[in-house]
Design an enzyme around this catalytic site. Sequence first.
Site: not given
Ligand code: 4NP
Length: 161
Positions: A15, A18, A20-22, A130
């Site tokens: 994702c 890394n 939250c989702r992945s 997200d």
């Molecule tokens: P993820 O969510 O892609 O599901 O892990 C996010 C977490 C943090 C950020 C972006 C997406 N960030 O830009 O910090």
Amino acid sequence: MTKQYQNSIKVLFVCLGNICRSPLAEYIFRDMVTKQGRGADFYIASAATSTEEIGNPVYPPARRKLQEHGISCDGKRAVQLKKSDYGKYDYLLGMEERNIINMKRILGGDPDGKVFRLLDFSDRPRNISDPWYTGDFDTAYEDIREGCEAFLDFLNERKER
Ligand code: 4NP
């Protein structure tokens, strides 16, 4: 990767951050195959397309969702997807279309057809929103569980053929 994993199916969930989702996908999928007694058949990990959260633990609301289901993600730290991961994994699964575009940019394309969007395995192909932006970790969890189940069904059907 150690010799022990040479014959396993290697799956990398990807994702943007890394955190939250992945990681949800990594730990949900590992829990699923472990409960089926198939943990040893798989090598499972997760990574980010961005550098934003490298080294950080799983975001607390995502960690709590896993805990609600009795799953621990202790010790997981965010890492970035590397070009060399393409040779290392059999399946590289993104959460949304934007991930797929960034994954192919980092990996230098997808000549062997290993890159998929997780919910393309389901009956209702779609992006996984997200939760970092939506705040909706319940929907993210359910979408990811649906995707992991559909992916496992796909692998089982492949084996039967
Ligand atoms: P993820 O969510 O892609 O599901 O892990 C996010 C977490 C943090 C950020 C972006 C997406 N960030 O830009 O910090």
